[in-house]
Design a protein around this motif. Structure first.
Motif, mmCIF file in Angstrom:
data_model
loop_
_atom_site.group_PDB
_atom_site.id
_atom_site.type_symbol
_atom_site.label_atom_id
_atom_site.label_comp_id
_atom_site.label_asym_id
_atom_site.label_seq_id
_atom_site.Cartn_x
_atom_site.Cartn_y
_atom_site.Cartn_z
ATOM 1 N N ARG A 128 -16.113 -7.153 9.800
ATOM 2 C CA ARG A 128 -15.909 -5.714 9.806
ATOM 3 C C ARG A 128 -16.951 -5.035 10.690
ATOM 4 O O ARG A 128 -18.128 -5.389 10.645
ATOM 5 N N ARG A 157 -7.423 -15.496 7.032
ATOM 6 C CA ARG A 157 -6.249 -15.928 6.265
ATOM 7 C C ARG A 157 -5.309 -16.780 7.126
ATOM 8 O O ARG A 157 -4.164 -17.041 6.760
ATOM 9 N N TYR A 203 -11.799 1.738 4.522
ATOM 10 C CA TYR A 203 -11.326 0.552 5.238
ATOM 11 C C TYR A 203 -10.201 0.881 6.245
ATOM 12 O O TYR A 203 -9.255 1.585 5.909
ATOM 13 N N ALA A 257 -5.809 -0.802 4.236
ATOM 14 C CA ALA A 257 -6.331 -2.184 4.251
ATOM 15 C C ALA A 257 -5.374 -3.139 4.957
ATOM 16 O O ALA A 257 -5.509 -4.359 4.817
ATOM 17 N N LYS A 281 -9.325 3.508 -6.210
ATOM 18 C CA LYS A 281 -10.181 2.305 -6.219
ATOM 19 C C LYS A 281 -11.300 2.455 -5.194
ATOM 20 O O LYS A 281 -12.388 2.857 -5.538
ATOM 21 N N LYS A 282 -11.016 2.161 -3.949
ATOM 22 C CA LYS A 282 -12.027 2.319 -2.888
ATOM 23 C C LYS A 282 -11.435 3.223 -1.806
ATOM 24 O O LYS A 282 -10.209 3.262 -1.625
ATOM 25 N N PRO A 284 -9.231 -8.852 9.764
ATOM 26 C CA PRO A 284 -9.562 -9.993 8.895
ATOM 27 C C PRO A 284 -8.501 -11.090 8.911
ATOM 28 O O PRO A 284 -8.652 -12.103 8.226
ATOM 29 N N ASP A 311 -3.597 2.518 -4.972
ATOM 30 C CA ASP A 311 -3.881 1.309 -5.773
ATOM 31 C C ASP A 311 -3.872 0.055 -4.917
ATOM 32 O O ASP A 311 -4.400 -0.988 -5.315
ATOM 33 N N ALA A 335 -1.584 -4.753 6.493
ATOM 34 C CA ALA A 335 -0.250 -5.127 6.018
ATOM 35 C C ALA A 335 -0.318 -5.462 4.536
ATOM 36 O O ALA A 335 -1.284 -6.092 4.083
ATOM 37 N N ASP A 336 0.694 -5.055 3.800
ATOM 38 C CA ASP A 336 0.744 -5.362 2.367
ATOM 39 C C ASP A 336 1.042 -6.851 2.208
ATOM 40 O O ASP A 336 2.155 -7.312 2.459
ATOM 41 N N LEU A 337 -0.010 -7.581 1.810
ATOM 42 C CA LEU A 337 0.103 -9.040 1.758
ATOM 43 C C LEU A 337 1.000 -9.505 0.602
ATOM 44 O O LEU A 337 1.405 -10.669 0.567
HETATM 45 N N1 COA Z 1 -2.150 -5.928 0.700
HETATM 46 C C1 COA Z 1 -1.858 -5.752 -0.599
HETATM 47 N N2 COA Z 1 -2.761 -5.338 -1.533
HETATM 48 C C2 COA Z 1 -4.004 -5.103 -1.100
HETATM 49 C C3 COA Z 1 -4.381 -5.256 0.241
HETATM 50 C C4 COA Z 1 -3.383 -5.692 1.166
HETATM 51 N N3 COA Z 1 -3.648 -5.837 2.475
HETATM 52 N N4 COA Z 1 -5.687 -4.956 0.373
HETATM 53 C C5 COA Z 1 -6.110 -4.613 -0.848
HETATM 54 N N5 COA Z 1 -5.101 -4.696 -1.743
HETATM 55 C C6 COA Z 1 -5.161 -4.428 -3.181
HETATM 56 C C7 COA Z 1 -5.846 -5.575 -3.900
HETATM 57 O O1 COA Z 1 -4.912 -6.597 -4.213
HETATM 58 C C8 COA Z 1 -6.376 -4.869 -5.138
HETATM 59 O O2 COA Z 1 -5.341 -4.722 -6.079
HETATM 60 P P1 COA Z 1 -5.650 -5.019 -7.660
HETATM 61 O O3 COA Z 1 -6.797 -4.087 -7.985
HETATM 62 O O4 COA Z 1 -4.374 -4.646 -8.312
HETATM 63 O O5 COA Z 1 -6.030 -6.449 -7.746
HETATM 64 C C9 COA Z 1 -6.720 -3.470 -4.633
HETATM 65 O O6 COA Z 1 -6.006 -3.311 -3.409
HETATM 66 C C10 COA Z 1 -8.194 -3.292 -4.349
HETATM 67 O O7 COA Z 1 -8.612 -4.351 -3.482
HETATM 68 P P2 COA Z 1 -9.922 -5.220 -3.771
HETATM 69 O O8 COA Z 1 -9.779 -6.482 -2.984
HETATM 70 O O9 COA Z 1 -10.137 -5.351 -5.219
HETATM 71 O O10 COA Z 1 -11.034 -4.255 -3.160
HETATM 72 P P3 COA Z 1 -12.407 -4.666 -2.472
HETATM 73 O O11 COA Z 1 -13.119 -3.386 -2.195
HETATM 74 O O12 COA Z 1 -13.112 -5.686 -3.251
HETATM 75 O O13 COA Z 1 -11.985 -5.330 -1.069
HETATM 76 C C11 COA Z 1 -10.795 -5.415 1.006
HETATM 77 C C12 COA Z 1 -11.345 -4.528 -0.124
HETATM 78 C C13 COA Z 1 -10.039 -4.480 1.940
HETATM 79 C C14 COA Z 1 -11.955 -6.064 1.733
HETATM 80 C C15 COA Z 1 -9.894 -6.506 0.413
HETATM 81 O O14 COA Z 1 -8.972 -5.891 -0.465
HETATM 82 C C16 COA Z 1 -9.117 -7.259 1.441
HETATM 83 O O15 COA Z 1 -9.661 -8.157 2.066
HETATM 84 N N6 COA Z 1 -7.821 -6.907 1.646
HETATM 85 C C17 COA Z 1 -6.976 -7.571 2.570
HETATM 86 C C18 COA Z 1 -7.292 -7.093 3.961
HETATM 87 C C19 COA Z 1 -6.465 -7.855 4.993
HETATM 88 O O16 COA Z 1 -6.495 -9.053 5.048
HETATM 89 N N7 COA Z 1 -5.724 -7.095 5.810
HETATM 90 C C20 COA Z 1 -4.938 -7.666 6.850
HETATM 91 C C21 COA Z 1 -3.622 -8.064 6.339
HETATM 92 S S1 COA Z 1 -2.728 -8.971 7.577
#
Ligand code: COA
Length: 276
Positions: free
Chosen positions: A181, A151, A121, A73, A67-68, A147, A28, A75-77
């Motif tokens: 990417r 941020r 991813y 993806a 989801k995908k 990415p 998730d 670190a858990d932000l």
């Molecule tokens: N930390 C925590 N949760 C994350 C996450 C992360 N790094 N990456 C994705 N998720 C969660 C999203 O919050 C979302 O949760 P929700 O459905 O409850 O809202 C779920 O995963 C699906 O992500 P979503 O953004 O809806 O999918 P997407 O296909 O549109 O985009 C990404 C995918 C990977 C491009 C996008 O999620 C993203 O940019 N994630 C952060 C990546 C990042 O910055 N990583 C480096 C961290 S330092």
């Protein structure tokens, strides 16, 4: 199959290939990594360190995609830094990174081959996790990237250090500066992805094929090769050559050396046991 219980990872032993699959199981959150997830990955691996029936580790995202598709993806932000560490205190942030580096380093130093099986991813800390594995298998629908810059963060789990050693300065800077990417095809062209395939059955078969080869190979020789190649390449050649000389010496005492040479002389396939 694992004696320990984990929250964030699944552990599956593949008996017919002598390897273990460790799956990050946070679908998730696209398998985002907390420090606890990294600790669990390492602890899951650690229990097979001296088990001669487990001679290779596969690290992947869970097959249960909600989801995908994702290896991770990053670190858990949404997660805190843990242990009373506060994000507004810079030295606390350095300490948080030290904690994560510890697990990345331990995974990198694991004495047996580790395959990153990437489907989807592999961003930030997830891309950095693939960096501490030895071989990357990736599906064509996968993407790699840092990415963090988008941020205003920093690829601080080895991204600025390990990627440059794989793909060179210009490409690593491009990845870190622009945070774009890169497709699995591009990463394959750049030599980072070792094996490229379609997702689904082709991916699963390729994982099994490559992990079984390593799982049936000469474990001590692989251990010495891993240390010599990965760590010898970070020091001047003459010191690297000493790693090689010592590796050759350590390996010569393993049962698999005798088996390999006997099998050649007897014109048959070797049956390596991973015996130390
Ligand atoms: N930390 C925590 N949760 C994350 C996450 C992360 N790094 N990456 C994705 N998720 C969660 C999203 O919050 C979302 O949760 P929700 O459905 O409850 O809202 C779920 O995963 C699906 O992500 P979503 O953004 O809806 O999918 P997407 O296909 O549109 O985009 C990404 C995918 C990977 C491009 C996008 O999620 C993203 O940019 N994630 C952060 C990546 C990042 O910055 N990583 C480096 C961290 S330092």
């Amino acid at each position: 199959m694992s004696e320990k219980k984990f929250n964030d990872v699944l552990v599956e032993k593949i008996e017919d290939g002598n390897y273990v699959v460790i799956s990050i199981n946070r679908p998730d959150k696209l398998n985002a990594l907390t420090t606890d997830t990294l600790r669990e990955i390492y602890e899951a691996m650690e229990q097979f360190e001296v088990d001669s029936n487990v001679r290779c580790i596969v690290l992947r995202g869970t097959k249960n995609i909600t989801k995908k598709a994702a290896f991770s993806a990053g670190a858990d932000l949404a997660a805190g830094m843990g242990k009373g560490l506060k994000p507004n205190i810079p030295v606390h942030m350095a300490m948080a990174m030290q904690q994560k580096h510890k697990y990345y380093d331990l995974i990198e130093s694991f004495p047996k081959p580790v395959i990153a099986a990437v489907d989807g991813y592999a961003f930030g800390g997830g891309c950095e996790l693939s960096l501490v594995c030895d071989i990357v298998i990736a599906t064509r629908r996968s993407f790699f990237g840092f990415p963090e810059i988008a941020r205003g963060i920093f690829p601080g789990n080895g991204g600025t250090q390990r990627m440059v050693r794989h793909i060179g300065l210009a490409r690593a800077l491009k990845m870190c500066y622009f945070g774009e990417r890169e497709s699995a095809e591009t990463m394959h062209d750049w030599g980072y992805v070792g094996f490229l395939c379609d997702d689904g059955d082709e991916f699963e078969s390729l994982i099994h094929e490559k992990a079984s080869v390593l799982g049936n190979s000469a474990t001590t020789s692989l251990f010495c090769i891993k240390k010599a190649v990965k760590f010898g390449s970070q020091v001047p050649l003459q010191i690297g050559n000493i790693f090689e000389m010592l590796g050759f010496g350590v390996n010569s005492g393993s049962k698999d050396v005798n088996e390999g040479i006997m099998a050649f002389l007897q014109k048959r396939d070797p049956k390596f046991t991973g015996g130390m």
